[in-house]
Each structure stands twice: as structure tokens, then as C-alpha cells.
Design an enzyme around this catalytic site. Structure first.
Site, PDB file in Angstrom:
ATOM      1  CG  ASP A   2      -1.842   0.833   1.072  1.00 37.35           C
ATOM      2  OD1 ASP A   2      -2.302   1.352   0.045  1.00 37.35           O
ATOM      3  OD2 ASP A   2      -2.866   1.102   2.020  1.00 37.35           O
ATOM      4  CG  HIS A  19      -0.263   1.999  -9.492  1.00 34.26           C
ATOM      5  ND1 HIS A  19      -0.320   1.708  -8.208  1.00 34.26           N
ATOM      6  CD2 HIS A  19      -1.342   2.615  -9.886  1.00 34.26           C
ATOM      7  CE1 HIS A  19      -1.674   1.976  -7.872  1.00 34.26           C
ATOM      8  NE2 HIS A  19      -2.196   2.759  -8.630  1.00 34.26           N
ATOM      9  CG  LEU A 113      10.185 -17.490  -2.979  1.00 37.25           C
ATOM     10  CD1 LEU A 113      10.905 -16.410  -2.059  1.00 37.25           C
ATOM     11  CD2 LEU A 113       8.999 -16.801  -4.043  1.00 37.25           C
TER      12      LEU A 113
HETATM   13  C1  IPE Z   1      -1.406   0.118  -3.491  1.00 39.86           C
HETATM   14  O1  IPE Z   1      -1.169   1.511  -3.392  1.00 39.86           O
HETATM   15  C2  IPE Z   1      -1.416  -0.487  -4.929  1.00 39.86           C
HETATM   16  C3  IPE Z   1      -2.610  -1.173  -5.486  1.00 39.86           C
HETATM   17  C4  IPE Z   1      -3.695  -1.469  -4.662  1.00 39.86           C
HETATM   18  C5  IPE Z   1      -2.214  -1.888  -6.615  1.00 39.86           C
HETATM   19  P1  IPE Z   1      -2.568   2.525  -3.273  1.00 39.86           P
HETATM   20  O2  IPE Z   1      -2.764   2.644  -4.890  1.00 39.86           O
HETATM   21  O3  IPE Z   1      -3.666   1.880  -2.527  1.00 39.86           O
HETATM   22  O4  IPE Z   1      -1.888   3.829  -2.821  1.00 39.86           O
HETATM   23  P2  IPE Z   1      -2.356   4.881  -1.782  1.00 39.86           P
HETATM   24  O5  IPE Z   1      -3.282   4.308  -0.706  1.00 39.86           O
HETATM   25  O6  IPE Z   1      -3.308   5.522  -2.614  1.00 39.86           O
HETATM   26  O7  IPE Z   1      -1.355   5.690  -1.354  1.00 39.86           O
HETATM   27 MG    MG Z   2      -4.166   2.139  -0.654  1.00 34.79          MG
END
Ligand code: IPE
Ligand code: MG
Length: 222
Positions: A2, A19, A113
Site C-alpha cells: 500500500d 504503481h 520460492l
Molecule cells: C497500493 O497502493 C497499490 C494497489 C492497490 C495496486 P495504493 O494505490 O492503494 O496507494 P495509496 O493508498 O493511494 O497511497
Molecule cells: Mg491504498
């Protein structure tokens, strides 16, 4: 995993950049896990709730997944990593789903793994599926209700055959399980770290393992 969005917005970048940086963190973490001799690494890449995000973001995430599978498959295959999926990747469309299945097939005899990727995964949906499957078996007379025990449920879960979940790490300071491996995490050690996922690296992972090693696990004993 996250914190991709927050990582990007702190830099004035679009969420997609977060991402992409998150995908680099996956690469680093996987490498560290292989080096540390971890048996199974499970990544919550896309939850069944993530469809609520904008169409643009969902399509960015799908594109990144496709890119990652195509670009990293040779590397993970040559490192002896076995890929396994949980959740329902079919929802990502036949192109991506087929590529993922091919990757699973290609790495199935690897034994270094196991990399489990949760895609369109939701723990409650998984439990509902298990309940339905067992109910159907019971209705057909293949199973008696009193035969249902924890082991049988384990065997019906997407994670069937995997060892117990030892350590669950959530990044970015959020303190929630967010529908991830609820059944499997019953006795897991939980670790919540402040690091945003795109900043997570081998040293964060090793610190997490060290923290895990310091915990005293009692499994309800004393
Ligand atoms: C997690 O980061 C990535 C996925 C869900 C693929 P977020 O996109 O939830 O990032 P924040 O929570 O907005 O910072
Ligand atoms: Mg998030």
C-alpha cells in the site's frame, strides 16, 4: 502493498507513476526473499475491491501487470521461482489471464520460492466459494456436515497446500487487513510499517524478517 498513490502525489506525479515504482519494489522484495531463503511470498497485487478505482487506474494496473509478466517471467523462471495465483484473474480478460496461466504452467516444477500473486482476490469471496463448494458436495451426498473441519476448509481455499502464513506485512502506515487472507492469518504475526510500498526494499524486508524472528509465537498456548 500500500502507498503507491501517496508516494506519487508527494512527488507531484500521477498515480500510475506510483504503481510503476511499486513494481520495482516487487522486484527488489522478491530478490531479497529468494536470497533469504523464504519459502513462499504472497503479494496482494489487486483486490476484488480495487475495481472501484477509476477505469484509467484499473487499466494502468492491468497494463503494468501484463508488462511485468512479460518482462520478468524469464528472470523468475531462471531463479527457480514458482508462480501461483489466488483470486479470480479471469476477470482481467482472456489476454492477461492466458499469459498468467502460461507463466504458472511454465514455472510449475520450480522449487526455490513460491510467489503467490493475489489478483482480483478477496478473502470473504474466497470463504463464500468454499462454503458453496462444501454445501454442494453435501447436497450430492459426497460429504457429511460433521466431516467439515479446519483441514478440509484449508484444502478448499485458494491457498491449499501452501504452508501456514507466518508473517503478514502491510506498508504505508494503514492498520487494516483489507480482506486479505483472513482465514489464513488466524495465527500470523502482523507487521505494519510506515514505509510507502514504492520505497520498500531489500533492507526493509530483512528488517521485517528480523522483527518476525524476535516475536514469540504461542499459538494460543502460553
Ligand atoms: C497500493 O497502493 C497499490 C494497489 C492497490 C495496486 P495504493 O494505490 O492503494 O496507494 P495509496 O493508498 O493511494 O497511497
Ligand atoms: Mg491504498
Amino acid at each position: 502493498m500500500d502507498g503507491n498513490g501517496r508516494w506519487a502525489s508527494k512527488r507531484g506525479l500521477p498515480r500510475s507513476a506510483g504503481h510503476r515504482a511499486g513494481a520495482e519494489a516487487v522486484r527488489r522484495t522478491l530478490r531479497a526473499a529468494v536470497e533469504e531463503g523464504v519459502e513462499v511470498l504472497t503479494l496482494y497485487a489487486f483486490s476484488s475491491e480495487n475495481w472501484r478505482r477509476s477505469e484509467e487506474e484499473v487499466s494502468d494496473l492491468k497494463g503494468l501487470l501484463l508488462y511485468y509478466v512479460e518482462r520478468e517471467l524469464d528472470t523468475i523462471a531462471s531463479e527457480g521461482v514458482k508462480l501461483r495465483l489466488i483470486g479470480d484473474p479471469a476477470a482481467f480478460g482472456p489476454n492477461l489471464a492466458t499469459k498468467l496461466e502460461t507463466a504458472v504452467e511454465r514455472t510449475k516444477d520450480n522449487d526455490n520460492l513460491t510467489l503467490v500473486v493475489a489478483l482480483n482476490y478477496g478473502s470473504r469471496a474466497e470463504l463464500v466459494e468454499v462454503a458453496r463448494r462444501l454445501a454442494e458436495k453435501a447436497a450430492k451426498g459426497e460429504l457429511r456436515a460433521e466431516q467439515i473441519d479446519e483441514r478440509l476448509i484449508d484444502e478448499e481455499m485458494h491457498t491449499a497446500g501452501l504452508p501456514p502464513l507466518d508473517l503478514l506485512i502491510r506498508t504505508s502506515g494503514e492498520v487494516r487487513l483489507s480482506n486479505f487472507l483472513l482465514w489464513q492469518a488466524a495465527y500470523s504475526e502482523l507487521l505494519f510499517v510506515e514505509t510507502l510500498w514504492p520505497d520498500f526494499d531489500g533492507s526493509d524486508f530483512r528488517q521485517a524478517l528480523a522483527e518476525f524472528a524476535r516475536r514469540q509465537r504461542r499459538f494460543g498456548g502460553r
